[in-house]
Design an enzyme around this catalytic site. Structure first.
Site, PDB file in Angstrom:
ATOM      1  CB  ALA A   1      45.584 145.302 117.306  1.00  9.90           C
TER       2      ALA A   1
ATOM      3  N   GLY B   1      43.074 141.833 114.117  1.00 12.70           N
ATOM      4  CA  GLY B   1      43.446 141.092 115.304  1.00 12.70           C
ATOM      5  C   GLY B   1      42.200 140.136 115.636  1.00 12.70           C
TER       6      GLY B   1
ATOM      7  CD  GLU C   1      45.724 138.888 112.591  1.00 11.39           C
ATOM      8  OE1 GLU C   1      45.564 139.934 113.334  1.00 11.39           O
ATOM      9  OE2 GLU C   1      46.679 138.885 111.907  1.00 11.39           O
TER      10      GLU C   1
ATOM     11  CD  GLU D   1      45.237 143.606 109.859  1.00 13.25           C
ATOM     12  OE1 GLU D   1      44.661 143.432 108.959  1.00 13.25           O
ATOM     13  OE2 GLU D   1      45.048 142.748 111.026  1.00 13.25           O
TER      14      GLU D   1
HETATM   15  N1  DAK Z   1      41.170 150.207 118.362  1.00 14.38           N
HETATM   16  C1  DAK Z   1      40.625 151.100 119.346  1.00 14.38           C
HETATM   17  N2  DAK Z   1      39.468 151.411 119.397  1.00 14.38           N
HETATM   18  C2  DAK Z   1      38.793 151.146 118.423  1.00 14.38           C
HETATM   19  C3  DAK Z   1      38.753 150.308 117.549  1.00 14.38           C
HETATM   20  C4  DAK Z   1      40.269 149.776 117.388  1.00 14.38           C
HETATM   21  N3  DAK Z   1      40.645 148.679 116.719  1.00 14.38           N
HETATM   22  N4  DAK Z   1      37.788 150.104 116.660  1.00 14.38           N
HETATM   23  C5  DAK Z   1      36.976 150.687 117.227  1.00 14.38           C
HETATM   24  N5  DAK Z   1      37.493 151.407 118.041  1.00 14.38           N
HETATM   25  C6  DAK Z   1      36.512 152.508 119.020  1.00 14.38           C
HETATM   26  C7  DAK Z   1      36.482 153.833 118.249  1.00 14.38           C
HETATM   27  O1  DAK Z   1      37.369 154.721 118.269  1.00 14.38           O
HETATM   28  C8  DAK Z   1      35.236 154.362 119.010  1.00 14.38           C
HETATM   29  O2  DAK Z   1      35.864 154.947 120.278  1.00 14.38           O
HETATM   30  P1  DAK Z   1      35.281 156.487 120.782  1.00 14.38           P
HETATM   31  O3  DAK Z   1      35.813 157.585 119.660  1.00 14.38           O
HETATM   32  O4  DAK Z   1      33.612 156.193 120.985  1.00 14.38           O
HETATM   33  O5  DAK Z   1      35.953 156.341 121.861  1.00 14.38           O
HETATM   34  C9  DAK Z   1      34.529 153.140 119.453  1.00 14.38           C
HETATM   35  O6  DAK Z   1      35.305 152.014 119.572  1.00 14.38           O
HETATM   36  C10 DAK Z   1      33.305 152.785 118.496  1.00 14.38           C
HETATM   37  O7  DAK Z   1      34.002 152.710 117.214  1.00 14.38           O
HETATM   38  P2  DAK Z   1      33.210 153.611 116.047  1.00 14.38           P
HETATM   39  O8  DAK Z   1      32.663 155.068 116.393  1.00 14.38           O
HETATM   40  O9  DAK Z   1      34.419 153.797 115.026  1.00 14.38           O
HETATM   41  O10 DAK Z   1      32.041 152.949 115.618  1.00 14.38           O
HETATM   42  P3  DAK Z   1      31.451 152.631 114.081  1.00 14.38           P
HETATM   43  O11 DAK Z   1      30.176 151.809 114.143  1.00 14.38           O
HETATM   44  O12 DAK Z   1      31.224 154.031 113.212  1.00 14.38           O
HETATM   45  O13 DAK Z   1      32.731 151.741 113.124  1.00 14.38           O
HETATM   46  C11 DAK Z   1      34.191 150.243 112.723  1.00 14.38           C
HETATM   47  C12 DAK Z   1      32.978 150.481 113.454  1.00 14.38           C
HETATM   48  C13 DAK Z   1      34.532 148.756 113.193  1.00 14.38           C
HETATM   49  C14 DAK Z   1      33.989 149.879 111.125  1.00 14.38           C
HETATM   50  C15 DAK Z   1      35.345 151.128 112.902  1.00 14.38           C
HETATM   51  O14 DAK Z   1      35.310 151.366 114.554  1.00 14.38           O
HETATM   52  C16 DAK Z   1      36.886 150.557 112.638  1.00 14.38           C
HETATM   53  O15 DAK Z   1      36.861 150.634 111.451  1.00 14.38           O
HETATM   54  N6  DAK Z   1      37.506 150.448 113.585  1.00 14.38           N
HETATM   55  C17 DAK Z   1      38.881 150.020 113.105  1.00 14.38           C
HETATM   56  C18 DAK Z   1      38.881 148.396 112.510  1.00 14.38           C
HETATM   57  C19 DAK Z   1      40.077 148.332 112.261  1.00 14.38           C
HETATM   58  O16 DAK Z   1      40.889 148.987 111.635  1.00 14.38           O
HETATM   59  N7  DAK Z   1      40.819 147.117 112.896  1.00 14.38           N
HETATM   60  C20 DAK Z   1      41.723 146.509 112.458  1.00 14.38           C
HETATM   61  C21 DAK Z   1      43.109 147.144 113.671  1.00 14.38           C
HETATM   62  S1  DAK Z   1      44.563 146.737 113.196  1.00 14.38           S
HETATM   63  C22 DAK Z   1      50.611 143.362 115.659  1.00 14.38           C
HETATM   64  C23 DAK Z   1      49.993 142.276 115.178  1.00 14.38           C
HETATM   65  C24 DAK Z   1      48.689 142.642 114.951  1.00 14.38           C
HETATM   66  C25 DAK Z   1      47.865 143.809 114.940  1.00 14.38           C
HETATM   67  C26 DAK Z   1      48.741 144.627 115.727  1.00 14.38           C
HETATM   68  C27 DAK Z   1      50.072 144.321 116.324  1.00 14.38           C
HETATM   69  N8  DAK Z   1      52.114 143.042 116.150  1.00 14.38           N
HETATM   70  C28 DAK Z   1      52.621 142.021 115.254  1.00 14.38           C
HETATM   71  C29 DAK Z   1      52.601 144.019 116.528  1.00 14.38           C
HETATM   72  C30 DAK Z   1      46.784 144.046 114.614  1.00 14.38           C
HETATM   73  C31 DAK Z   1      46.266 145.146 114.129  1.00 14.38           C
HETATM   74  C32 DAK Z   1      45.111 145.371 113.969  1.00 14.38           C
HETATM   75  O17 DAK Z   1      44.087 144.580 114.402  1.00 14.38           O
END
Ligand code: DAK
Length: 272
Positions: free
Chosen positions: A68, A113, A116, A136
């Site tokens: 997400a 997400g 998921e 998460e």
């Molecule tokens: N959201 C927003 N931007 C993201 C992102 C994300 N999930 N993942 C990556 N990006 C963006 C980065 O911020 C970066 O943007 P800029 O800084 O260039 O503007 C760009 O994509 C490239 O990412 P990185 O520079 O970080 O790339 P790396 O190769 O260094 O790292 C990575 C890749 C995948 C390991 C890293 O980007 C990372 O850790 N990303 C986050 C992964 C993560 O934590 N995903 C889970 C998110 S939480 C809900 C239900 C479910 C959810 C939400 C609400 N409700 C019931 C309300 C779900 C929650 C989730 O999914």
């Protein structure tokens, strides 16, 4: 149909849906989820495309969907978080409700997400570069688009808990070993060829029988997904109220490690 954040491409009876935000690793924004919902509802209600099968994938070589959109979530209050979760759950539920086979073709990160979304498809094919995880808890959140419920179904409680509690990211080989992924391919091209091939084989069988199989398998796998999703939704809202969500999300955006309060013992209270 024209969308800003998803591409659709029909070849014969197969519709390929590609999440198209490669510079943000195809993160699921409200816009992406809203467009997905419109598309899936149109297919379900009108079968406008006259399709018998679908492939879900992500644009670029780096990510299927990296989760997400964390930046968007950082601006949400608990109520908005709940609505966001509802939208995500609607999309994943629509995938399961479509009476046709749907394959997730995972070509890179499938995190949070994203994992998921892949699990809401019928099964998952992966390229060698694929990586899966539910990170998460690093953000002070819990999986909220059905992750607790569906990962349990795919891999069993022990593996699901190990992945969810640790936030660990696993590669394609481990994902296949634990039963999350059906097949691994050397290249993206091979993966899509195989997905087309297996769908074409399915198209030679009874579409009605397949749709009934899908309905039955989804209904009997576990007891009642709606009860599970309801509990998860409440838990997700609770995580949105936690200071650890603010810290976890802020740390990501500030590109630093989060500092959580280790002495805090969280309580899960069921809402009326
Ligand atoms: N959201 C927003 N931007 C993201 C992102 C994300 N999930 N993942 C990556 N990006 C963006 C980065 O911020 C970066 O943007 P800029 O800084 O260039 O503007 C760009 O994509 C490239 O990412 P990185 O520079 O970080 O790339 P790396 O190769 O260094 O790292 C990575 C890749 C995948 C390991 C890293 O980007 C990372 O850790 N990303 C986050 C992964 C993560 O934590 N995903 C889970 C998110 S939480 C809900 C239900 C479910 C959810 C939400 C609400 N409700 C019931 C309300 C779900 C929650 C989730 O999914």
């Amino acid at each position: 149909m024209n969308f800003e954040t998803i591409n659709i491409n029909q070849e014969g009876a197969i519709l390929t849906v590609t999440i198209n935000r490669p510079r943000k690793l195809n993160a699921l924004s409200i816009k992406v989820l809203t467009e997905m919902k419109i598309l899936l509802k149109t297919i379900r209600e009108k079968n406008e495309f006259d399709i018998k099968g679908m492939i879900l994938t992500g644009a670029g070589d780096k990510a299927f969907i990296a989760g997400a959109d964390i930046k968007e979530m950082s601006q949400m209050n608990p109520r908005e978080g709940e609505n966001f979760g509802k939208l995500g759950q609607e999309v994943t539920t629509l995938f399961e409700a479509l009476p046709i086979p749907i394959i997730a073709c995972v070509n890179g990160y499938a995190l949070g997400g994203g994992c998921e979304m892949a699990m809401a498809c019928d099964f998952i094919y992966a390229s060698q570069q694929a990586a899966f995880g539910q990170p998460e808890v690093s953000l002070g959140l819990i999986p909220g688009f059905g992750g607790c419920v569906r990962l349990l179904r795919f891999v069993g409680a022990g593996k699901a808990k190990e992945l969810i509690y640790s936030g660990k990211i696993v590669g394609a080989v481990e994902a296949k070993e634990i039963g999350l992924v059906n097949r691994i391919f050397k290249t993206k091209t091979e993966m899509f060829e195989a997905a087309h091939e297996v769908l074409e084989l399915m198209f030679t069988k009874s579409p009605i029988a397949i749709s009934i199989c899908k309905k039955v398998i989804n209904a009997v796998d576990g007891e009642n997904i709606n009860d599970g999703l309801e509990i998860e939704k409440q838990g997700f809202r609770e995580s949105f109220e936690s200071p650890e969500k603010i810290e976890g999300v802020a740390a990501f955006l500030e590109k630093r490690k989060p500092v959580f309060n280790q002495s805090l013992i969280p309580t899960f209270q069921k809402r009326a």
